[in-house]
Enzyme design. Structure first.
Site, PDB file in Angstrom:
ATOM      1  CE  LYS A  79      -3.894   2.062   2.612  1.00  0.00           C
ATOM      2  NZ  LYS A  79      -4.693   1.519   3.844  1.00  0.00           N
ATOM      3  CB  SER A 149      -7.912   3.352   2.943  1.00  0.00           C
ATOM      4  OG  SER A 149      -7.148   2.819   3.878  1.00  0.00           O
ATOM      5  CB  SER A 173      -8.396   0.502   5.679  1.00  0.00           C
ATOM      6  OG  SER A 173      -9.242   1.718   6.085  1.00  0.00           O
TER       7      SER A 173
END
Length: 452
Positions: A79, A149, A173
């Site tokens: 990420k 996210s 997330s």
């Protein structure tokens, strides 16, 4: 089966047995990425040349008898909140255009030491402050949200453009996009996995963890991230006490989600688990506590750039950051007090069970652009509130939580089963997930996204 379709465990075994080369595996993943990622939008940065060089080095080391473990030669995506020396860490934001990390984050360094091969960095909802990840589409249906996210990481794993990935989880997330894309997401116990060199959203709620295709794979990655002995691959659960909530987790939940998750819980019982009905403590304060901590902490982190370059933030994130400036010290302290009380009550609850089983999210992936969810009782809820509502307790309390695919709804979209465990009892959590993983429905869903 193409190499990119292999689970981490299967790929590691094939590499160890000299049936698969790390170079061939990485090439397969990069070729898959070139074909499907322009449509899916999982990646913000692709490190193809670096990956091929790392794969060749891994191949040489393994041939020389210097295999580092199961992650050696395995493609990973990170990420884009996670620092890797020399690469951008943009947080999918214009605020960080031109930024390059000067050192590896702790988790990137540990994966490098384990021999994992970085193929790229994945999109996040800007600075992880959202549950959608607008740059990325769902791996099963490009007209629907990927979740956030860590949406880019979930879609990369689901679509075969990474064998595993890392995400961050502040209010769900990791688990939300994992559930919406039919993969496994693990949020470990708070601070079990180091967060040094990872851009923060809310320091009292942030966690780093893996997204994988199987529970076994999640255990392998967690071992590398923590430096501990391999986490269990045992799948025997006779006598395991599984808590089934009578409140909160099955309220305002889509009927197909509830039915599928209850069926999954019944499967655990058929495998020997003992079901125990439980009452979730302080349920009415969960979302207020989550937002009461996250909003002011996020604003404090972004204080300087919010004042100097506010126009560089996306409108949705800027509004939330500016709202954080209005939270009083008293409100923040009350949220901290509520967190302390909630942790204490959840620890008391967890003495009566080994894991809690519940839905991961109340509704499957919504169409892109949908802003609210309407419930049969006439109430409506924002998509963000809906997606965070069932995952937030594990962030507030710091308890480990695992999401595994449980089935598909009538539109063919994945539904996730969430398991919550005791602090630092990831073994029990993974054992329960591993038991469910052996059921036929899990294997069918795991294969589905690769052909979606």
């Amino acid at each position: 089966m193409q190499p990119y379709e292999l689970t981490l465990d299967a790929a590691a075994q094939a590499i160890r047995n000299r049936e698969l080369s790390p170079v061939d595996l990485v090439d397969s993943v990069l070729e898959r990425m070139a074909r499907v990622d322009p449509r899916l939008g999982a990646y913000v940065t692709v490190t193809a040349d670096r990956a091929r060089e790392s794969a060749r080095r891994a191949e040489r080391e393994i041939a020389a008898g210097a295999r580092r473990g199961p992650l050696h030669g395995i493609p990973v995506a990170l990420k884009d909140l996670i620092d890797v020396a020399g690469l951008p860490t943009t947080g999918s934001s214009r605020v960080r255009v031109g930024h390059r990390a000067t050192a590896d984050s702790a988790v990137a360094a540990r994966l490098e030491a384990a021999g994992a091969v970085l193929v790229g960095k994945t999109h996040t909802h800007e600075f992880a402050y959202g549950l959608v990840t607008p740059q990325t589409v769902n791996a099963w249906d490009p007209g629907r949200v990927a979740g956030g996210s860590s949406g880019g990481s979930a879609v990369a794993v689901a679509s075969g453009t990474a064998t595993f990935a890392l995400g961050t989880d502040t209010g769900g997330s990791i688990r939300t996009p994992a559930a919406l894309n039919g993969v496994v997401g693990l949020k470990p116990t708070y601070d079990l996995v180091p967060r040094d060199g990872v851009v923060s959203l809310s320091w009292s709620l942030d966690h780093v963890g893996p997204l994988t295709r199987t529970v076994t794979d999640a255990g392998l990655v967690l071992s590398a991230l923590t430096g501990r002995e391999p986490y269990t691959v045992d799948s025997e659960i006779p006598g395991l006490r599984v808590g089934v909530p009578r409140n909160h987790y099955f309220e305002r939940v889509d009927a197909e989600v509830e039915s599928t998750v209850r069926t999954a819980i019944a499967r655990l019982e058929s495998l020997g688990a003992r079901l125990v009905e439980v009452e979730i403590p302080m349920a009415r304060y969960i979302q207020a506590t989550q937002w009461g901590l996250m909003v002011p902490e996020a604003t404090a982190y972004h204080e300087r750039t919010l004042r100097t370059t506010p126009e560089l933030y996306g409108p949705d994130v800027r509004i939330l950051l500016e709202a954080g400036e209005l939270v009083s010290a008293g409100d923040y302290l009350r949220a901290q007090r509520a967190q302390t009380l909630m942790r204490r009550e959840w620890l008391r609850l967890m003495k009566s069970v080994d894991v809690i089983a519940a839905p991961a999210v109340p509704v499957t992936a919504v169409p892109t652009g949908q802003e609210s969810v309407a419930w049969p009782d006439g109430t409506t809820e924002s998509v963000a509130d809906a997606y965070v509502r069932l995952s937030a307790p594990a962030n507030i309390t710091g308890l480990p939580s695992l999401t595994v695919p449980a089935g598909l709804d009538s539109a063919g979209l994945p539904i996730g089963l969430q398991l919550i465990g005791r602090p630092y009892a990831e073994d029990a959590l993974l054992r329960a997930g591993r038991a469910y993983e052996r059921t036929a429905v899990f294997a069918e869903i795991r294969a589905g996204a690769l052909t979606a």
